[in-house]
Design a protein around this motif. Structure first.
Motif, PDB file in Angstrom:
ATOM      1  N   GLU A  16      34.181  46.582  85.719  1.00 27.71           N
ATOM      2  CA  GLU A  16      34.494  47.986  85.987  1.00 27.71           C
ATOM      3  C   GLU A  16      35.455  48.112  87.162  1.00 27.71           C
ATOM      4  N   LEU A  17      35.240  47.312  88.205  1.00 24.43           N
ATOM      5  CA  LEU A  17      36.127  47.323  89.358  1.00 24.43           C
ATOM      6  C   LEU A  17      37.536  46.895  88.946  1.00 24.43           C
ATOM      7  N   MET A  18      37.631  45.851  88.150  1.00 24.41           N
ATOM      8  CA  MET A  18      38.936  45.380  87.688  1.00 24.41           C
ATOM      9  C   MET A  18      39.620  46.445  86.826  1.00 24.41           C
ATOM     10  N   GLU A  19      38.865  47.126  85.990  1.00 22.45           N
ATOM     11  CA  GLU A  19      39.427  48.184  85.146  1.00 22.45           C
ATOM     12  C   GLU A  19      39.959  49.323  86.006  1.00 22.45           C
ATOM     13  N   ASP A  20      39.198  49.739  87.013  1.00 21.80           N
ATOM     14  CA  ASP A  20      39.655  50.794  87.919  1.00 21.80           C
ATOM     15  C   ASP A  20      40.917  50.376  88.659  1.00 21.80           C
ATOM     16  N   MET A  21      40.962  49.134  89.105  1.00 22.88           N
ATOM     17  CA  MET A  21      42.150  48.650  89.808  1.00 22.88           C
ATOM     18  C   MET A  21      43.353  48.631  88.873  1.00 22.88           C
ATOM     19  N   SER A  22      43.138  48.245  87.637  1.00 23.59           N
ATOM     20  CA  SER A  22      44.219  48.201  86.657  1.00 23.59           C
ATOM     21  C   SER A  22      44.778  49.594  86.389  1.00 23.59           C
ATOM     22  N   HIS A 100      28.463  48.471  60.110  1.00 23.64           N
ATOM     23  CA  HIS A 100      28.657  49.408  61.214  1.00 23.64           C
ATOM     24  C   HIS A 100      29.001  48.598  62.464  1.00 23.64           C
ATOM     25  N   LEU A 101      29.913  49.119  63.247  1.00 26.08           N
ATOM     26  CA  LEU A 101      30.427  48.405  64.409  1.00 26.08           C
ATOM     27  C   LEU A 101      29.980  49.082  65.696  1.00 26.08           C
ATOM     28  N   ASP A 102      29.411  48.285  66.578  1.00 23.01           N
ATOM     29  CA  ASP A 102      29.036  48.761  67.907  1.00 23.01           C
ATOM     30  C   ASP A 102      30.303  48.751  68.770  1.00 23.01           C
ATOM     31  N   ARG A 103      30.805  49.919  69.081  1.00 24.48           N
ATOM     32  CA  ARG A 103      32.062  50.047  69.810  1.00 24.48           C
ATOM     33  C   ARG A 103      32.016  49.314  71.150  1.00 24.48           C
ATOM     34  N   ALA A 104      30.947  49.477  71.893  1.00 28.83           N
ATOM     35  CA  ALA A 104      30.836  48.838  73.209  1.00 28.83           C
ATOM     36  C   ALA A 104      30.868  47.314  73.078  1.00 28.83           C
ATOM     37  N   LYS A 105      30.165  46.792  72.099  1.00 27.61           N
ATOM     38  CA  LYS A 105      30.125  45.340  71.882  1.00 27.61           C
ATOM     39  C   LYS A 105      31.533  44.812  71.578  1.00 27.61           C
ATOM     40  N   LEU A 106      32.268  45.523  70.746  1.00 25.75           N
ATOM     41  CA  LEU A 106      33.627  45.101  70.411  1.00 25.75           C
ATOM     42  C   LEU A 106      34.541  45.189  71.634  1.00 25.75           C
ATOM     43  N   LEU A 107      34.463  46.281  72.388  1.00 26.07           N
ATOM     44  CA  LEU A 107      35.332  46.441  73.557  1.00 26.07           C
ATOM     45  C   LEU A 107      35.081  45.355  74.606  1.00 26.07           C
ATOM     46  N   ALA A 109      33.928  42.325  73.930  1.00 24.37           N
ATOM     47  CA  ALA A 109      34.455  41.084  73.351  1.00 24.37           C
ATOM     48  C   ALA A 109      35.974  41.014  73.512  1.00 24.37           C
ATOM     49  N   LEU A 110      36.655  42.129  73.276  1.00 25.64           N
ATOM     50  CA  LEU A 110      38.111  42.158  73.403  1.00 25.64           C
ATOM     51  C   LEU A 110      38.549  42.003  74.854  1.00 25.64           C
ATOM     52  N   ALA A 111      37.786  42.580  75.776  1.00 28.48           N
ATOM     53  CA  ALA A 111      38.107  42.446  77.201  1.00 28.48           C
ATOM     54  C   ALA A 111      37.868  41.008  77.678  1.00 28.48           C
ATOM     55  N   ASN A 112      36.815  40.384  77.178  1.00 24.10           N
ATOM     56  CA  ASN A 112      36.490  39.024  77.589  1.00 24.10           C
ATOM     57  C   ASN A 112      37.419  37.980  76.978  1.00 24.10           C
ATOM     58  N   ASP A 113      37.992  38.286  75.813  1.00 23.79           N
ATOM     59  CA  ASP A 113      38.889  37.343  75.147  1.00 23.79           C
ATOM     60  C   ASP A 113      40.117  38.096  74.615  1.00 23.79           C
ATOM     61  N   PRO A 114      41.084  38.374  75.490  1.00 17.46           N
ATOM     62  CA  PRO A 114      42.271  39.130  75.074  1.00 17.46           C
ATOM     63  C   PRO A 114      43.060  38.458  73.960  1.00 17.46           C
ATOM     64  N   SER A 115      42.893  37.152  73.783  1.00 18.74           N
ATOM     65  CA  SER A 115      43.651  36.457  72.742  1.00 18.74           C
ATOM     66  C   SER A 115      43.292  36.959  71.342  1.00 18.74           C
ATOM     67  N   SER A 123      51.942  43.455  70.177  1.00 17.30           N
ATOM     68  CA  SER A 123      52.520  44.681  70.748  1.00 17.30           C
ATOM     69  C   SER A 123      51.468  45.757  71.008  1.00 17.30           C
ATOM     70  N   HIS A 124      50.329  45.617  70.368  1.00 18.40           N
ATOM     71  CA  HIS A 124      49.298  46.654  70.462  1.00 18.40           C
ATOM     72  C   HIS A 124      48.005  46.143  71.101  1.00 18.40           C
ATOM     73  N   ALA A 125      48.072  44.998  71.765  1.00 11.32           N
ATOM     74  CA  ALA A 125      46.864  44.377  72.318  1.00 11.32           C
ATOM     75  C   ALA A 125      46.154  45.251  73.344  1.00 11.32           C
ATOM     76  N   LYS A 126      46.890  46.110  74.034  1.00 15.26           N
ATOM     77  CA  LYS A 126      46.258  47.030  74.985  1.00 15.26           C
ATOM     78  C   LYS A 126      45.989  48.387  74.351  1.00 15.26           C
ATOM     79  N   ASP A 127      46.760  48.722  73.332  1.00 16.53           N
ATOM     80  CA  ASP A 127      46.615  50.033  72.700  1.00 16.53           C
ATOM     81  C   ASP A 127      45.374  50.124  71.812  1.00 16.53           C
ATOM     82  N   ILE A 128      45.049  49.044  71.135  1.00 17.26           N
ATOM     83  CA  ILE A 128      43.913  49.079  70.205  1.00 17.26           C
ATOM     84  C   ILE A 128      42.599  49.337  70.940  1.00 17.26           C
TER      85      ILE A 128
END
Length: 173
Positions: A16-22, A100-107, A109-115, A123-128
């Motif tokens: 959360e701190l890193m997200e706020d800084m970003s 059914h997809l748990d939005r928080a779980k996916l977010l 996972a995506l934050a922990n592994d940006p690849s 081009s949309h890695a941050k937009d999705i």
């Protein structure tokens, strides 16, 4: 104090701190870029005094487009919709339970592994993730269906990627 700092370096508080800084860094980065550009162009003998004068006399106000370095056409995902839909379906299925997809779980996972997104949608890695965050659901912890997920993410992919927003409001606030 030491225990508190250690806990900030690990876990969700750190994320959360890193997200706020970003979020805070976006307009700051464009400010720094502009003032550095001015110093490099004018080459003053005293850069610090010059910058102080520039800030007072000619303040720079960041614009929303300042962070977009590439041309919009370079940021389009030109693959056929069926191809994008197939890749999105694989992503959905990897994290869905009972279709059914748990939005928080996916977010997380995506934050922990940006690849995950960088390889599939560079081009949309941050937009999705931003799009997923803003999908309107009736309840805070509501699960996403394939239809809801695919419609929102395909809309995101239809636009040029990589555009950063001035501010971002979480759907959880």
């Amino acid at each position: 104090f030491v225990d508190r700092m250690a806990s900030l370096l690990h876990g969700t508080e750190s994320a959360e701190l890193m997200e706020d800084m970003s979020i805070f860094a976006v307009p700051v980065r464009s400010l720094l870029r502009e003032y550095l550009r001015r110093v490099l162009v004018d080459r003053p003998s005293d850069p610090v005094a010059y910058l102080l004068e520039e800030i007072k006399e000619r303040p720079y106000v960041p614009q929303e487009d300042d962070e977009a370095d590439a041309a919009p056409s370079d940021l389009l995902d030109l693959r056929p919709t069926d191809t994008k839909k197939k890749i999105l379906r694989q992503l959905f299925d990897a994290y869905a339970e009972d279709d059914h997809l748990d939005r928080a779980k996916l977010l997380v996972a995506l934050a922990n592994d940006p690849s995950i997104l960088l390889e599939r949608f560079p081009s949309h890695a941050k937009d999705i993730p931003r799009t997923i965050e803003h999908i309107q659901v009736k309840q805070r912890h509501a699960m996403l269906t394939w239809k809801t997920f695919s419609e929102a993410t395909l809309k995101c992919l239809a636009k040029p990627g990589g555009k950063k927003k001035k501010t971002r409001q979480s759907s959880l606030r």
